[in-house]
Design an enzyme around this catalytic site. Structure first.
Site, PDB file in Angstrom:
ATOM      1  N   LYS A   1     -73.683  32.679 -61.267  1.00 30.44           N
ATOM      2  CA  LYS A   1     -73.646  31.268 -61.627  1.00 30.44           C
ATOM      3  C   LYS A   1     -72.486  30.594 -60.908  1.00 30.44           C
ATOM      4  O   LYS A   1     -71.383  31.142 -60.864  1.00 30.44           O
ATOM      5  CB  LYS A   1     -73.483  31.085 -63.143  1.00 30.44           C
ATOM      6  CG  LYS A   1     -73.418  29.616 -63.585  1.00 30.44           C
ATOM      7  CD  LYS A   1     -73.521  29.465 -65.087  1.00 30.44           C
ATOM      8  CE  LYS A   1     -72.284  29.865 -65.825  1.00 30.44           C
ATOM      9  NZ  LYS A   1     -71.128  28.957 -65.555  1.00 30.44           N
TER      10      LYS A   1
ATOM     11  N   GLU B   1     -73.861  21.118 -68.792  1.00 29.01           N
ATOM     12  CA  GLU B   1     -72.829  21.099 -69.829  1.00 29.01           C
ATOM     13  C   GLU B   1     -72.338  19.683 -70.091  1.00 29.01           C
ATOM     14  O   GLU B   1     -72.094  18.907 -69.165  1.00 29.01           O
ATOM     15  CB  GLU B   1     -71.647  21.980 -69.409  1.00 29.01           C
ATOM     16  CG  GLU B   1     -70.528  22.032 -70.448  1.00 29.01           C
ATOM     17  CD  GLU B   1     -69.478  23.074 -70.164  1.00 29.01           C
ATOM     18  OE1 GLU B   1     -68.523  23.174 -70.971  1.00 29.01           O
ATOM     19  OE2 GLU B   1     -69.598  23.800 -69.151  1.00 29.01           O
TER      20      GLU B   1
END
Length: 264
Positions: free
Chosen positions: A112, A181
């Protein structure tokens, strides 16, 4: 059966919520796996919750490799994803070397990275090299010093459009998964509608394809200020296995996050 990228894609298609959670050692990896978590993330959040740093910036590739090795030994089912830490993917060659270390030596099945459409070339290079990639958009904790703190992203039309454009560009570059996020639920829904990849949310509303949290937040042992979008599942679960199972059940039932754990 082991969770794979195909599993996650099928879950999105069938609208089955994906449960993701961090873990950093063998024992907790076993507990998280036994709770039915689909994706386990060895996050650079270990800089905060394991090493005691004030940010994720000090975390190294070697740190992530070590913790991946520990976690990999505890997993029978979940897919293991690992963070590329700060400045470990500043250019294509460095990104490939870093991802190679996480996969070859750490046992990660996916890496990631935090980025925008500016990182599309990095994602493309990793994809060509055969590395599965999750692109982390919205709030990027590695850039918190540059951003001036942990702030909700996409709060106006222009910045929301830019995040959607980031998602599309990273998908086109070859990303296999997206994590968003600290955006409002409507912005997350726009992202999900614009791409064909599974979308994992953290502080992004209930209508993503899945949710991820930091293990210590789920167990209620985080010291100091706790993120608004997290939840302590220990009172409900009464034990560590119970809390982990309660988290997984709440994600699958779409009762987590609730309205108080989202941003307008």
């Amino acid at each position: 059966m082991r969770v794979t990228l195909s599993t996650l894609q099928k879950m999105r298609a069938e609208q089955q919520p994906i449960v993701a959670l961090t873990a950093y050692d063998y024992t907790f990896a076993q507990a998280v796996d036994n709770a039915g978590v689909d994706v386990v993330l060895v996050g650079d959040s270990l800089g905060n919750v394991i090493q005691g740093h004030g940010s994720t910036v000090p975390v190294t590739v070697e740190d992530i490799v070590y913790h991946c090795q520990c976690v990999a030994r505890g997993l029978d089912r979940a897919l293991l994803m690992a963070d590329l830490p700060f400045l470990s993917y500043a250019d294509e060659a460095t990104a490939i070397d870093s991802a190679g270390a996480l996969m070859k030596h750490g046992g990660a099945q996916m890496v990631k990275l935090e980025g925008t459409q500016d990182q599309a070339a990095i994602v493309e290079a990793l994809t060509i090299a055969g590395v599965p990639v999750c692109a982390h958009i919205g709030l990027q904790p590695q850039l918190v010093d540059k951003l001036g703190g942990f702030k909700v992203q996409g709060k106006d039309e222009q910045s929301a459009n830019r995040i959607v454009e980031d998602a599309c560009a990273l998908e086109a570059a070859g990303a296999d998964l997206l994590l968003v996020e600290c955006v409002s639920a409507p912005v997350a829904e726009r992202i999900r509608a614009a791409v064909n990849l599974p979308l994992i949310g953290i502080g992004a509303g209930v209508n993503c394809d899945g949710q991820v949290l930091v293990l210590q937040d789920v167990l209620g042992i985080t010291q100091g200020r706790v993120p608004r979008f997290s939840r302590n599942f220990m009172p409900q679960g009464q034990s560590i296995p119970g809390a982990l199972s309660a988290y997984a059940e709440a994600v699958r039932a779409r009762t987590f996050p609730d309205a108080t754990e989202c941003f307008e």
